[in-house]
Scaffold this motif. Structure first.
Motif, short mmCIF file in Angstrom:
data_model
loop_
_atom_site.label_atom_id
_atom_site.label_comp_id
_atom_site.label_asym_id
_atom_site.label_seq_id
_atom_site.Cartn_x
_atom_site.Cartn_y
_atom_site.Cartn_z
N GLY A 12 37.48 8.77 9.80
CA GLY A 12 37.69 7.53 9.06
C GLY A 12 38.88 7.60 8.12
N TYR A 13 39.73 8.63 8.27
CA TYR A 13 40.93 8.72 7.42
C TYR A 13 42.00 7.82 8.04
N GLU A 14 42.30 6.74 7.38
CA GLU A 14 43.26 5.79 7.96
C GLU A 14 44.69 6.09 7.53
N LYS A 40 43.36 17.70 -0.68
CA LYS A 40 44.13 18.91 -0.40
C LYS A 40 43.59 19.65 0.83
N THR A 41 42.26 19.65 0.99
CA THR A 41 41.66 20.41 2.09
C THR A 41 42.19 19.96 3.45
N ALA A 42 42.13 18.65 3.69
CA ALA A 42 42.61 18.15 4.98
C ALA A 42 44.08 18.49 5.16
N THR A 58 41.57 17.24 -8.43
CA THR A 58 40.48 17.35 -7.47
C THR A 58 40.21 15.99 -6.83
N GLY A 59 39.81 16.06 -5.58
CA GLY A 59 39.49 14.83 -4.87
C GLY A 59 40.70 14.14 -4.27
N SER A 60 41.85 14.84 -4.26
CA SER A 60 43.05 14.18 -3.76
C SER A 60 43.31 14.44 -2.28
P1 ADP Z 1 40.64 18.24 -3.12
O1 ADP Z 1 40.56 19.55 -2.41
O2 ADP Z 1 42.04 17.78 -3.33
O3 ADP Z 1 39.88 18.27 -4.40
P2 ADP Z 1 39.18 17.21 -0.90
O4 ADP Z 1 40.05 17.82 0.12
O5 ADP Z 1 37.87 17.86 -1.12
O6 ADP Z 1 39.96 17.10 -2.27
O7 ADP Z 1 39.01 15.66 -0.52
C1 ADP Z 1 38.24 14.78 -1.28
C2 ADP Z 1 37.60 13.74 -0.38
O8 ADP Z 1 38.56 12.89 0.23
C3 ADP Z 1 36.80 14.36 0.77
O9 ADP Z 1 35.57 13.72 0.82
C4 ADP Z 1 37.65 14.06 1.98
O10 ADP Z 1 36.81 13.91 3.12
C5 ADP Z 1 38.32 12.76 1.62
N1 ADP Z 1 39.64 12.57 2.26
C6 ADP Z 1 40.58 13.50 2.50
N2 ADP Z 1 41.68 12.96 3.07
C7 ADP Z 1 41.42 11.64 3.22
C8 ADP Z 1 42.17 10.54 3.75
N3 ADP Z 1 43.39 10.69 4.23
N4 ADP Z 1 41.59 9.33 3.73
C9 ADP Z 1 40.34 9.16 3.23
N5 ADP Z 1 39.58 10.16 2.70
C10 ADP Z 1 40.11 11.39 2.70
#
Ligand code: ADP
Ligand code: MG
Length: 460
Positions: free
Chosen positions: A23-25, A54-56, A50-52
């Motif tokens: 669902g990442y658009e 980074k993992t993906a 956090t929450g930005s």
């Molecule tokens: P961080 O490591 O930066 O703190 P995360 O990688 O844990 O953040 O991501 C936070 C949330 O955002 C997760 O629930 C992830 O599934 C969601 N997310 C990541 N990339 C996208 C995206 N491109 N569009 C929508 N949601 C996303």
């Protein structure tokens, strides 16, 4: 097509499919900036809150170049805690679900080695884990990084906070120099730059500024079990070792009780609450702001108007009754360009309050298990200064220069050993480097200030 579409990137269709199924658009800002760098196989030093997402970002980067046909471990992701390693693994697995035969393994402490050794027989392509356990496998020879191409340090600032520096360096000894190294951190202290200099090669730096105050505050919530509130607080103090902290309680009676309890346990702590006389309040504030006391326990009301420039941490021993008050409390740390630390304790039954804070601040809260706290039994938080009370002040024509002069005249003490001097109408306070305070007391009791004798004593 806009540039924030994943399809604008040179990545394989399998990945685009799994990204869409999640669902990442659109790419988040950090993804849009980091992915082009990652895909060019350059080193990256990235800071984003956090929450930005980074993992993906790093997951897509490392999966894109992975060769499933190879038996070698090609990517290693180091995380500070088991919870975070599990979250990262889960996200990588979801993004990799369209890639056949890929093996991803999580290796953390607190789990039996035997199961991990068996899993390692099957040659994982990607390993995610905490530094301590990964190092153990490297030393045992059960993990080999000869073919490693991507190394990720996720939440690098926290790993350093938790004392993993040495483990990380030892792990690095077993990894080829020619590799891609990605360093992610929510904050940007000097240690991060130092580590980057040591382990990265011409990294591209990306910083995504967060909105308003939150940007310089690291905020973590801890759920504790009934009856373990003060034990959990001590674990937080031992783990984070903040140089100065303001602890909030909701009731004034509690402030003194908690302060007494912490004092018993060897902490230099003072309480600030409505039952204090004005001079007592002044004295507490003097001792806290001149660094003679590491901890101040206060209610919201008592802390009103408190202006302390460098407060390392705000700890919510009790959660605020409303979210706005919470944000106000934690806004006291992280000023003057420093990274602040806000720690909050909550009971399971208060989860709704935590959720309310998340909603109010417009971003998810970070909740961590108290199991991740490293307690150090013999650790004592000792303030750098101690305070001397002088029974003379403005009305006695005592000025700061007179006190400084009296202390340094014999040359036994130097200007640098003397801290803040506070002069009130009838009394004064001087902060002295803690190891030298006895000497300072002797100088002032035996000598004179402006030709006069004053009563001087050391405050506890
Ligand atoms: P961080 O490591 O930066 O703190 P995360 O990688 O844990 O953040 O991501 C936070 C949330 O955002 C997760 O629930 C992830 O599934 C969601 N997310 C990541 N990339 C996208 C995206 N491109 N569009 C929508 N949601 C996303
Ligand atoms: Mg993360």
């Amino acid at each position: 097509m806009t540039t924030s579409a994943f399809a604008s990137l040179p990545i394989k269709t399998e990945l685009l499919t799994s990204i869409a199924s999640l669902g990442y658009e659109q790419m988040t800002p950090i993804q849009a900036q980091a992915l082009p760098v990652l895909l060019k196989r350059q080193d990256l030093l990235a800071q984003a809150k956090t929450g930005s997402g980074k993992t993906a970002a790093f997951a897509i980067g490392l999966l894109e170049k992975l060769d499933v046909q190879s038996y070698q471990t090609q990517a290693l992701v180091l995380c500070p805690t088991r919870e975070l390693a599990d979250q990262v693994s889960k996200e990588i697995r979801q993004l990799a679900k369209t890639i056949a035969n890929i093996k991803i393994l999580t290796l953390c402490g607190g789990q039996p080695m035997s199961g991990q050794l068996a899993s390692l027989e099957r040659h994982p392509h990607v390993v995610v884990g905490t530094p301590g356990r990964i190092l153990k496998h490297v030393q045992k020879g059960s993990l080999q990084f000869g073919g490693l191409e991507t190394l990720v340090l996720d939440e690098a600032d926290r790993m350093l906070d938790m004392g993993f520096h040495e483990d990380i360096m030892l792990i690095l000894d077993s990894i080829p120099r020619k590799r891609q190294t990605l360093l992610f951190s929510a904050t940007y202290p000097d240690e991060i730059r130092a580590v980057s200099d040591l382990i990265q090669h011409e990294p591209i730096e990306i910083r995504i500024e967060a909105t308003h105050d939150n940007k310089k505050i690291k905020q973590v919530f801890y759920q504790f079990n009934k009856g373990e509130r003060s034990k959990t607080l001590v674990a937080l103090l031992q783990h984070y070792r903040p140089e100065s902290s303001l602890i909030f309680c909701n009731r004034k009676q509690q402030c003194q009780e908690l302060a007494d309890d912490l004092w018993q346990q060897g902490f230099h702590v003072l309480a600030l609450h409505g039952d204090l006389e004005q001079f007592e309040r002044d004295q507490v504030l003097v001792q806290f702001s001149n660094q003679s006391s590491s901890i101040l326990v206060a209610t919201d009301v008592a802390a009103r108007g408190l202006d302390i420039k460098e407060l390392a941490a705000v700890i919510n021993y009790d959660l605020s009754t409303d979210a706005e008050a919470h944000i106000h409390r934690i806004g006291r740390t992280g000023r003057a360009g420093n990274v602040g630390l806000a720690l909050s304790l909550f009971l399971q039954s208060e989860q709704w309050r935590v959720d309310g804070i998340g909603k109010f601040q417009g971003k998810a809260v970070t909740i961590e298990s108290t199991n991740s706290l490293k307690t150090r039994e013999n650790f004592k938080l000792i303030p750098p200064m101690a305070t001397l009370f002088i029974n003379g002040g403005r009305k006695d024509k005592v000025r700061a220069g007179d006190i400084l002069g009296a202390l340094t005249a014999s040359q036994k003490l130097q200007g640098k050993d003397i801290g803040r001097i506070d002069i009130f109408d009838k009394i004064s306070y001087v902060a002295v480097a803690r190891p030298l305070v006895k000497q300072a007391l002797k100088i002032l009791t035996e000598g004179k200030i402006k030709g006069r004798k004053f009563r001087v004593r050391k405050l506890r």
